[in-house]
Design a protein around this motif. Structure first.
Motif, PDB file in Angstrom:
ATOM      1  N   PHE A 287       0.811  -1.216   0.000  1.00 49.25           N
ATOM      2  CA  PHE A 287       0.000   0.000   0.000  1.00 49.25           C
ATOM      3  C   PHE A 287       0.846   1.269   0.000  1.00 49.25           C
ATOM      4  N   ASP A 288       1.970   1.259   0.676  1.00 43.53           N
ATOM      5  CA  ASP A 288       2.855   2.426   0.638  1.00 43.53           C
ATOM      6  C   ASP A 288       3.353   2.671  -0.783  1.00 43.53           C
ATOM      7  N   THR A 289       3.638   1.591  -1.498  1.00 42.32           N
ATOM      8  CA  THR A 289       4.062   1.715  -2.897  1.00 42.32           C
ATOM      9  C   THR A 289       2.942   2.288  -3.743  1.00 42.32           C
ATOM     10  N   PHE A 290       1.705   1.844  -3.480  1.00 44.23           N
ATOM     11  CA  PHE A 290       0.569   2.351  -4.236  1.00 44.23           C
ATOM     12  C   PHE A 290       0.348   3.845  -3.973  1.00 44.23           C
ATOM     13  N   ILE A 291       0.472   4.256  -2.726  1.00 46.26           N
ATOM     14  CA  ILE A 291       0.322   5.679  -2.412  1.00 46.26           C
ATOM     15  C   ILE A 291       1.336   6.512  -3.190  1.00 46.26           C
ATOM     16  N   GLN A 292       2.580   6.047  -3.235  1.00 47.27           N
ATOM     17  CA  GLN A 292       3.592   6.792  -3.973  1.00 47.27           C
ATOM     18  C   GLN A 292       3.279   6.803  -5.474  1.00 47.27           C
ATOM     19  N   LYS A 293       2.729   5.714  -5.978  1.00 47.61           N
ATOM     20  CA  LYS A 293       2.322   5.631  -7.384  1.00 47.61           C
ATOM     21  C   LYS A 293       1.234   6.661  -7.678  1.00 47.61           C
ATOM     22  N   ALA A 294       0.284   6.808  -6.752  1.00 45.53           N
ATOM     23  CA  ALA A 294      -0.780   7.794  -6.915  1.00 45.53           C
ATOM     24  C   ALA A 294      -0.219   9.211  -6.920  1.00 45.53           C
ATOM     25  N   ILE A 295       0.715   9.477  -6.032  1.00 46.09           N
ATOM     26  CA  ILE A 295       1.338  10.806  -5.976  1.00 46.09           C
ATOM     27  C   ILE A 295       2.120  11.083  -7.252  1.00 46.09           C
ATOM     28  N   ASP A 296       2.934  10.117  -7.673  1.00 50.10           N
ATOM     29  CA  ASP A 296       3.732  10.287  -8.889  1.00 50.10           C
ATOM     30  C   ASP A 296       2.850  10.450 -10.123  1.00 50.10           C
ATOM     31  N   GLY A 297       1.650   9.851 -10.092  1.00 50.96           N
ATOM     32  CA  GLY A 297       0.731   9.964 -11.214  1.00 50.96           C
ATOM     33  C   GLY A 297      -0.056  11.259 -11.236  1.00 50.96           C
ATOM     34  N   GLY A 298       0.149  12.103 -10.233  1.00 51.92           N
ATOM     35  CA  GLY A 298      -0.533  13.394 -10.202  1.00 51.92           C
ATOM     36  C   GLY A 298      -1.958  13.331  -9.720  1.00 51.92           C
TER      37      GLY A 298
ATOM     38  N   LYS B  79      -4.182   9.953   4.390  1.00 56.80           N
ATOM     39  CA  LYS B  79      -4.212  11.337   4.861  1.00 56.80           C
ATOM     40  C   LYS B  79      -2.811  11.848   5.182  1.00 56.80           C
ATOM     41  N   ALA B  80      -1.960  10.980   5.731  1.00 53.51           N
ATOM     42  CA  ALA B  80      -0.588  11.388   6.050  1.00 53.51           C
ATOM     43  C   ALA B  80       0.191  11.748   4.793  1.00 53.51           C
ATOM     44  N   ALA B  81      -0.186  11.148   3.663  1.00 51.99           N
ATOM     45  CA  ALA B  81       0.481  11.437   2.395  1.00 51.99           C
ATOM     46  C   ALA B  81      -0.045  12.700   1.733  1.00 51.99           C
ATOM     47  N   GLY B  82      -1.025  13.344   2.371  1.00 49.35           N
ATOM     48  CA  GLY B  82      -1.586  14.568   1.806  1.00 49.35           C
ATOM     49  C   GLY B  82      -2.612  14.323   0.715  1.00 49.35           C
ATOM     50  N   LEU B  83      -3.129  13.099   0.654  1.00 45.50           N
ATOM     51  CA  LEU B  83      -4.129  12.751  -0.347  1.00 45.50           C
ATOM     52  C   LEU B  83      -5.526  12.745   0.269  1.00 45.50           C
TER      53      LEU B  83
ATOM     54  N   ASP C 125      -2.713  -2.051 -20.461  1.00 44.14           N
ATOM     55  CA  ASP C 125      -2.257  -1.820 -19.101  1.00 44.14           C
ATOM     56  C   ASP C 125      -3.279  -0.944 -18.376  1.00 44.14           C
ATOM     57  N   GLN C 126      -3.814  -1.433 -17.264  1.00 51.74           N
ATOM     58  CA  GLN C 126      -4.864  -0.708 -16.542  1.00 51.74           C
ATOM     59  C   GLN C 126      -4.408   0.680 -16.125  1.00 51.74           C
ATOM     60  N   TRP C 127      -3.222   0.783 -15.551  1.00 53.59           N
ATOM     61  CA  TRP C 127      -2.738   2.086 -15.083  1.00 53.59           C
ATOM     62  C   TRP C 127      -2.582   3.050 -16.249  1.00 53.59           C
ATOM     63  N   GLU C 128      -2.006   2.570 -17.353  1.00 56.96           N
ATOM     64  CA  GLU C 128      -1.789   3.432 -18.507  1.00 56.96           C
ATOM     65  C   GLU C 128      -3.112   3.868 -19.130  1.00 56.96           C
ATOM     66  N   ALA C 129      -4.121   2.995 -19.132  1.00 56.52           N
ATOM     67  CA  ALA C 129      -5.439   3.382 -19.635  1.00 56.52           C
ATOM     68  C   ALA C 129      -6.022   4.517 -18.801  1.00 56.52           C
ATOM     69  N   ASN C 130      -5.877   4.420 -17.483  1.00 49.07           N
ATOM     70  CA  ASN C 130      -6.401   5.472 -16.612  1.00 49.07           C
ATOM     71  C   ASN C 130      -5.619   6.771 -16.759  1.00 49.07           C
ATOM     72  N   MET C 131      -4.311   6.673 -16.917  1.00 40.88           N
ATOM     73  CA  MET C 131      -3.511   7.874 -17.130  1.00 40.88           C
ATOM     74  C   MET C 131      -3.866   8.535 -18.464  1.00 40.88           C
ATOM     75  N   TYR C 132      -4.156   7.722 -19.469  1.00 40.69           N
ATOM     76  CA  TYR C 132      -4.528   8.256 -20.784  1.00 40.69           C
ATOM     77  C   TYR C 132      -5.837   9.041 -20.694  1.00 40.69           C
ATOM     78  N   ILE C 133      -6.838   8.467 -20.029  1.00 41.91           N
ATOM     79  CA  ILE C 133      -8.126   9.151 -19.888  1.00 41.91           C
ATOM     80  C   ILE C 133      -7.966  10.411 -19.040  1.00 41.91           C
ATOM     81  N   LYS C 134      -7.185  10.329 -17.990  1.00 45.36           N
ATOM     82  CA  LYS C 134      -6.896  11.501 -17.156  1.00 45.36           C
ATOM     83  C   LYS C 134      -6.304  12.622 -18.014  1.00 45.36           C
ATOM     84  N   HIS C 135      -5.351  12.264 -18.874  1.00 45.88           N
ATOM     85  CA  HIS C 135      -4.712  13.259 -19.747  1.00 45.88           C
ATOM     86  C   HIS C 135      -5.726  13.871 -20.724  1.00 45.88           C
ATOM     87  N   LEU C 136      -6.592  13.022 -21.309  1.00 46.28           N
ATOM     88  CA  LEU C 136      -7.577  13.537 -22.244  1.00 46.28           C
ATOM     89  C   LEU C 136      -8.516  14.540 -21.583  1.00 46.28           C
TER      90      LEU C 136
END
Length: 286
Positions: A30-41, A67-71, A269-280
């Motif tokens: 989960f800590d890795t996932f939180i950092q992934k979310a932060i890095d993904g903007g 919450k500690a991660a500011g999300l 790739d699920q993550w890349e699909a979500n990043m693509y839609i986010k970008h659009l």
């Protein structure tokens, strides 16, 4: 059509806030996932707790880490599925009260059952509204197969009975149920967009809740259709006077994600699909 994260819609700034689902990434630390979310903007995480009728220490630890991660975080309710109406109302109240006690931005609820009567589903909606008023936490009802909101024409009847009903627009489900891209329902959709306070930005199609790859040219017209709906929903948020709007980029894993036969490899790739839609959504689509 252009829209940025801080585009002025008819004079009012509407800040788009993006959330990533935990769904599909449960296997990550989960800590890795939180950092992934932060890095993904991303601004936050939408998370189900796979809960019974209690909150566990692990759930509270998860919330504390977010919450500690500011999300920010959206609590997701989907677990209440019993077929007895009295039991259903007791269980959904308990779960919503527990989720509200964790102080999420709001609760996204998969509410009711498609086979309950109209009156029974209305009584469930009223239980949800009572919990929202008692706790001060907003509850948005996801348009979802198997729930009271499984189809556009059915949801329309609930909105007539409860005009202030707040929805999470996951329009992929309505397309899948109708077997169309709802081309003949534009007037109905336009009227219901004013009740949508959140979206799951997954692109579905006439035969399923998720296209195999949103970047594929064969889905360009479908993606455009969904973008046009989402932008209308944002414009309705402006009309309400909202200054921000939450979006969960919710392309999911299997079985929503089509898999290659035999190898069971995901078709994208699920993550890349979500990043693509986010970008659009953020930069606009031409």
């Amino acid at each position: 059509m252009k829209l940025t994260a801080n585009q002025k819609l008819n004079g009012i700034d509407v800040k788009l806030e993006f959330y990533t689902p935990l769904w599909g990434f449960d296997n990550l630390d989960f800590d890795t996932f939180i950092q992934k979310a932060i890095d993904g903007g991303f601004d936050g995480i939408e998370i189900p707790f796979h809960m019974g009728l209690t909150l566990e220490a692990s759930h509270l630890e998860t919330i504390s880490k977010i919450k500690a991660a500011g999300l920010k975080y959206i609590a997701q309710h989907y677990e209440t599925v019993c077929s007895d109406i009295s039991q259903y109302k007791q269980e959904i109240r308990t779960r919503l009260e527990l989720l509200a006690s964790t102080q999420p931005e709001f609760i996204n609820s998969q509410t009711g059952r498609d086979f309950f009567t109209f009156e029974d589903n209305l009584s469930i909606i009223d239980v949800c509204e009572a919990v929202s008023k008692e706790t001060g936490v907003k509850i948005y009802h996801e348009t979802h197969r198997g729930r009271f909101s499984f189809a556009s024409h059915v949801t329309e009847q609930y909105l007539k009975a409860r005009p202030n009903l707040r929805l999470n627009g996951d329009l992929s489900h309505w397309c899948c149920v109708a077997g169309t891209l709802l081309e003949d329902q534009d007037k109905r959709l336009d009227a219901m967009f004013k009740n949508m306070h959140h979206i799951h930005s997954r692109v579905g199609f006439s035969e399923g809740p998720q296209v195999s790859d949103p970047t594929a040219p064969e889905f360009e017209a479908t993606v455009e259709r969904f973008l046009s709906w989402w932008f209308k929903i944002f414009d309705n948020a402006k009309a309400r006077g909202d200054t921000s709007f939450p979006i969960t980029t919710e392309f999911g894993p299997a079985p929503y994600m089509p898999l290659e036969p035999h190898t069971q490899r995901p078709l994208c790739d699920q993550w890349e699909a979500n990043m693509y839609i986010k970008h659009l959504i953020k930069t606009g689509y031409e």
